[in-house]
Design a protein around this motif. Structure first.
Motif, PDB file in Angstrom:
ATOM      1  N   PHE A 189       0.842  -1.181   0.000  1.00  0.00           N
ATOM      2  CA  PHE A 189       0.000   0.000   0.000  1.00  0.00           C
ATOM      3  C   PHE A 189       0.886   1.243   0.000  1.00  0.00           C
ATOM      4  CE2 PHE A 189      -2.603  -3.254   1.993  1.00  0.00           C
ATOM      5  CZ  PHE A 189      -3.803  -3.102   1.314  1.00  0.00           C
ATOM      6  N   LEU A 190       0.555   2.187  -0.843  1.00  0.00           N
ATOM      7  CA  LEU A 190       1.255   3.458  -0.855  1.00  0.00           C
ATOM      8  C   LEU A 190       0.475   4.473  -0.038  1.00  0.00           C
ATOM      9  CD1 LEU A 190       2.230   3.689  -4.622  1.00  0.00           C
ATOM     10  CD2 LEU A 190       3.689   3.073  -2.695  1.00  0.00           C
ATOM     11  N   ARG A 191       1.170   5.195   0.787  1.00  0.00           N
ATOM     12  CA  ARG A 191       0.528   6.205   1.619  1.00  0.00           C
ATOM     13  C   ARG A 191       0.301   7.456   0.767  1.00  0.00           C
ATOM     14  NH1 ARG A 191      -1.373   6.135   6.445  1.00  0.00           N
ATOM     15  NH2 ARG A 191      -1.249   7.952   7.764  1.00  0.00           N
ATOM     16  N   PRO A 192      -0.891   8.034   0.824  1.00  0.00           N
ATOM     17  CA  PRO A 192      -1.150   9.250   0.045  1.00  0.00           C
ATOM     18  C   PRO A 192      -0.318  10.425   0.557  1.00  0.00           C
ATOM     19  CG  PRO A 192      -3.085   8.624   1.332  1.00  0.00           C
ATOM     20  CD  PRO A 192      -2.045   7.575   1.557  1.00  0.00           C
ATOM     21  N   ALA A 193      -0.084  11.401  -0.307  1.00  0.00           N
ATOM     22  CA  ALA A 193       0.699  12.577   0.058  1.00  0.00           C
ATOM     23  C   ALA A 193       0.041  13.341   1.206  1.00  0.00           C
ATOM     24  CB  ALA A 193       0.873  13.485  -1.152  1.00  0.00           C
ATOM     25  N   ALA A 194      -1.284  13.413   1.186  1.00  0.00           N
ATOM     26  CA  ALA A 194      -2.034  14.096   2.246  1.00  0.00           C
ATOM     27  C   ALA A 194      -3.051  13.119   2.835  1.00  0.00           C
ATOM     28  CB  ALA A 194      -2.741  15.329   1.690  1.00  0.00           C
ATOM     29  N   PRO A 195      -2.620  12.275   3.799  1.00  0.00           N
ATOM     30  CA  PRO A 195      -3.538  11.286   4.379  1.00  0.00           C
ATOM     31  C   PRO A 195      -4.732  11.962   5.055  1.00  0.00           C
ATOM     32  CG  PRO A 195      -1.283  10.928   5.143  1.00  0.00           C
ATOM     33  CD  PRO A 195      -1.299  12.222   4.400  1.00  0.00           C
ATOM     34  N   ARG A 196      -5.913  11.384   4.812  1.00  0.00           N
ATOM     35  CA  ARG A 196      -7.136  11.923   5.409  1.00  0.00           C
ATOM     36  C   ARG A 196      -8.012  10.755   5.852  1.00  0.00           C
ATOM     37  NH1 ARG A 196     -12.195  12.862   3.598  1.00  0.00           N
ATOM     38  NH2 ARG A 196     -11.632  12.327   1.473  1.00  0.00           N
ATOM     39  N   ALA A 197      -8.146  10.582   7.153  1.00  0.00           N
ATOM     40  CA  ALA A 197      -9.026   9.554   7.713  1.00  0.00           C
ATOM     41  C   ALA A 197     -10.407  10.174   7.894  1.00  0.00           C
ATOM     42  CB  ALA A 197      -8.491   9.052   9.042  1.00  0.00           C
ATOM     43  N   ALA A 198     -11.419   9.561   7.286  1.00  0.00           N
ATOM     44  CA  ALA A 198     -12.786  10.082   7.388  1.00  0.00           C
ATOM     45  C   ALA A 198     -13.757   8.943   7.130  1.00  0.00           C
ATOM     46  CB  ALA A 198     -13.018  11.204   6.377  1.00  0.00           C
ATOM     47  N   GLY A 199     -14.972   9.123   7.624  1.00  0.00           N
ATOM     48  CA  GLY A 199     -15.970   8.087   7.416  1.00  0.00           C
ATOM     49  C   GLY A 199     -17.358   8.577   7.740  1.00  0.00           C
ATOM     50  N   GLU A 200     -18.315   7.698   7.528  1.00  0.00           N
ATOM     51  CA  GLU A 200     -19.724   7.979   7.796  1.00  0.00           C
ATOM     52  C   GLU A 200     -20.350   6.763   8.451  1.00  0.00           C
ATOM     53  OE1 GLU A 200     -21.302   8.600   3.907  1.00  0.00           O
ATOM     54  OE2 GLU A 200     -20.512  10.632   3.760  1.00  0.00           O
ATOM     55  N   LEU A 201     -21.389   7.009   9.217  1.00  0.00           N
ATOM     56  CA  LEU A 201     -22.143   5.944   9.864  1.00  0.00           C
ATOM     57  C   LEU A 201     -23.620   6.177   9.600  1.00  0.00           C
ATOM     58  CD1 LEU A 201     -22.446   3.552  11.834  1.00  0.00           C
ATOM     59  CD2 LEU A 201     -22.343   5.198  13.694  1.00  0.00           C
ATOM     60  N   GLU A 202     -24.285   5.156   9.097  1.00  0.00           N
ATOM     61  CA  GLU A 202     -25.724   5.235   8.820  1.00  0.00           C
ATOM     62  C   GLU A 202     -26.419   4.152   9.639  1.00  0.00           C
ATOM     63  OE1 GLU A 202     -28.436   4.006   5.060  1.00  0.00           O
ATOM     64  OE2 GLU A 202     -26.750   5.343   4.639  1.00  0.00           O
ATOM     65  N   LEU A 203     -27.428   4.552  10.396  1.00  0.00           N
ATOM     66  CA  LEU A 203     -28.170   3.635  11.265  1.00  0.00           C
ATOM     67  C   LEU A 203     -29.577   3.466  10.731  1.00  0.00           C
ATOM     68  CD1 LEU A 203     -28.549   2.014  13.906  1.00  0.00           C
ATOM     69  CD2 LEU A 203     -29.069   4.191  15.033  1.00  0.00           C
ATOM     70  N   SER A 204     -30.001   2.221  10.615  1.00  0.00           N
ATOM     71  CA  SER A 204     -31.381   1.934  10.211  1.00  0.00           C
ATOM     72  C   SER A 204     -31.906   0.776  11.051  1.00  0.00           C
ATOM     73  CB  SER A 204     -31.453   1.597   8.717  1.00  0.00           C
ATOM     74  OG  SER A 204     -30.686   0.445   8.432  1.00  0.00           O
ATOM     75  N   ALA A 205     -33.231   0.641  11.071  1.00  0.00           N
ATOM     76  CA  ALA A 205     -33.856  -0.464  11.801  1.00  0.00           C
ATOM     77  C   ALA A 205     -35.143  -0.837  11.088  1.00  0.00           C
ATOM     78  CB  ALA A 205     -34.142  -0.075  13.245  1.00  0.00           C
ATOM     79  N   ALA A 206     -35.369  -2.125  10.951  1.00  0.00           N
ATOM     80  CA  ALA A 206     -36.596  -2.642  10.343  1.00  0.00           C
ATOM     81  C   ALA A 206     -36.644  -4.135  10.587  1.00  0.00           C
ATOM     82  CB  ALA A 206     -36.627  -2.356   8.843  1.00  0.00           C
ATOM     83  N   GLY A 207     -37.854  -4.657  10.696  1.00  0.00           N
ATOM     84  CA  GLY A 207     -38.017  -6.092  10.839  1.00  0.00           C
ATOM     85  C   GLY A 207     -37.352  -6.681  12.062  1.00  0.00           C
ATOM     86  N   GLY A 208     -37.218  -5.895  13.134  1.00  0.00           N
ATOM     87  CA  GLY A 208     -36.602  -6.402  14.355  1.00  0.00           C
ATOM     88  C   GLY A 208     -35.087  -6.503  14.288  1.00  0.00           C
ATOM     89  N   GLU A 209     -34.480  -5.750  13.377  1.00  0.00           N
ATOM     90  CA  GLU A 209     -33.033  -5.786  13.231  1.00  0.00           C
ATOM     91  C   GLU A 209     -32.496  -4.361  13.083  1.00  0.00           C
ATOM     92  OE1 GLU A 209     -30.382  -8.657  10.708  1.00  0.00           O
ATOM     93  OE2 GLU A 209     -30.980  -6.995   9.425  1.00  0.00           O
ATOM     94  N   ALA A 210     -31.406  -4.070  13.809  1.00  0.00           N
ATOM     95  CA  ALA A 210     -30.703  -2.792  13.671  1.00  0.00           C
ATOM     96  C   ALA A 210     -29.516  -3.019  12.748  1.00  0.00           C
ATOM     97  CB  ALA A 210     -30.227  -2.299  15.027  1.00  0.00           C
ATOM     98  N   ARG A 211     -29.267  -2.030  11.881  1.00  0.00           N
ATOM     99  CA  ARG A 211     -28.162  -2.120  10.936  1.00  0.00           C
ATOM    100  C   ARG A 211     -27.340  -0.832  10.991  1.00  0.00           C
ATOM    101  NH1 ARG A 211     -32.522  -4.444   8.947  1.00  0.00           N
ATOM    102  NH2 ARG A 211     -33.359  -2.637   7.875  1.00  0.00           N
ATOM    103  N   ALA A 212     -26.045  -1.006  11.162  1.00  0.00           N
ATOM    104  CA  ALA A 212     -25.113   0.125  11.175  1.00  0.00           C
ATOM    105  C   ALA A 212     -24.157  -0.052   9.998  1.00  0.00           C
ATOM    106  CB  ALA A 212     -24.333   0.170  12.477  1.00  0.00           C
ATOM    107  N   LEU A 213     -24.246   0.850   9.040  1.00  0.00           N
ATOM    108  CA  LEU A 213     -23.389   0.808   7.865  1.00  0.00           C
ATOM    109  C   LEU A 213     -22.282   1.839   8.039  1.00  0.00           C
ATOM    110  CD1 LEU A 213     -22.886  -0.310   4.998  1.00  0.00           C
ATOM    111  CD2 LEU A 213     -24.309   1.570   4.150  1.00  0.00           C
TER     112      LEU A 213
END
Length: 107
Positions: free
Chosen positions: A1-25
């Motif tokens: 793996f090559l490290r980028p010139a300007a490393p940027r750690a970032a992310g998103e979290l999406e929470l949903s629930a249906a049918g008796g189940e919780a889902r975290a994407l």
């Protein structure tokens, strides 16, 4: 793996629930990988009490990738839960999301 010139750690979290189940994407929207230590699901009742808690181990998430974490909501606990929270903790990042939980989410 090559490290980028300007490393940027970032992310998103999406929470949903249906049918008796919780889902975290969890999505890695940065340009470097990170490792989730854990994903914690927490239910909160009408009185502010904790109705459920479930923790799953995390895993590496490469840049541009996503991972779905699921938790079955036991019917009796789901019915008492008004607010569902999820927290995904990485090395230097923490993602949080919450949503109200209704009876239709428990069936």
């Amino acid at each position: 793996f090559l490290r980028p010139a300007a490393p940027r750690a970032a992310g998103e979290l999406e929470l949903s629930a249906a049918g008796g189940e919780a889902r975290a994407l969890v999505r890695n929207t940065g340009n470097v990988h990170f490792r989730l230590g854990s994903v914690r699901f927490t239910g909160v009742g009408a009185a502010g009490d904790t109705t459920l808690e479930h923790v799953v181990d995390g895993w590496y998430l490469l840049n541009g990738a996503q991972r779905l974490h699921r938790h079955v909501l036991p019917p009796e606990l789901c019915a008492r839960t008004r607010l569902l929270r999820v927290e995904a903790a990485a090395e230097k990042l923490t993602f949080r999301a919450e949503r109200t939980l209704g009876p239709e989410d428990c069936r």
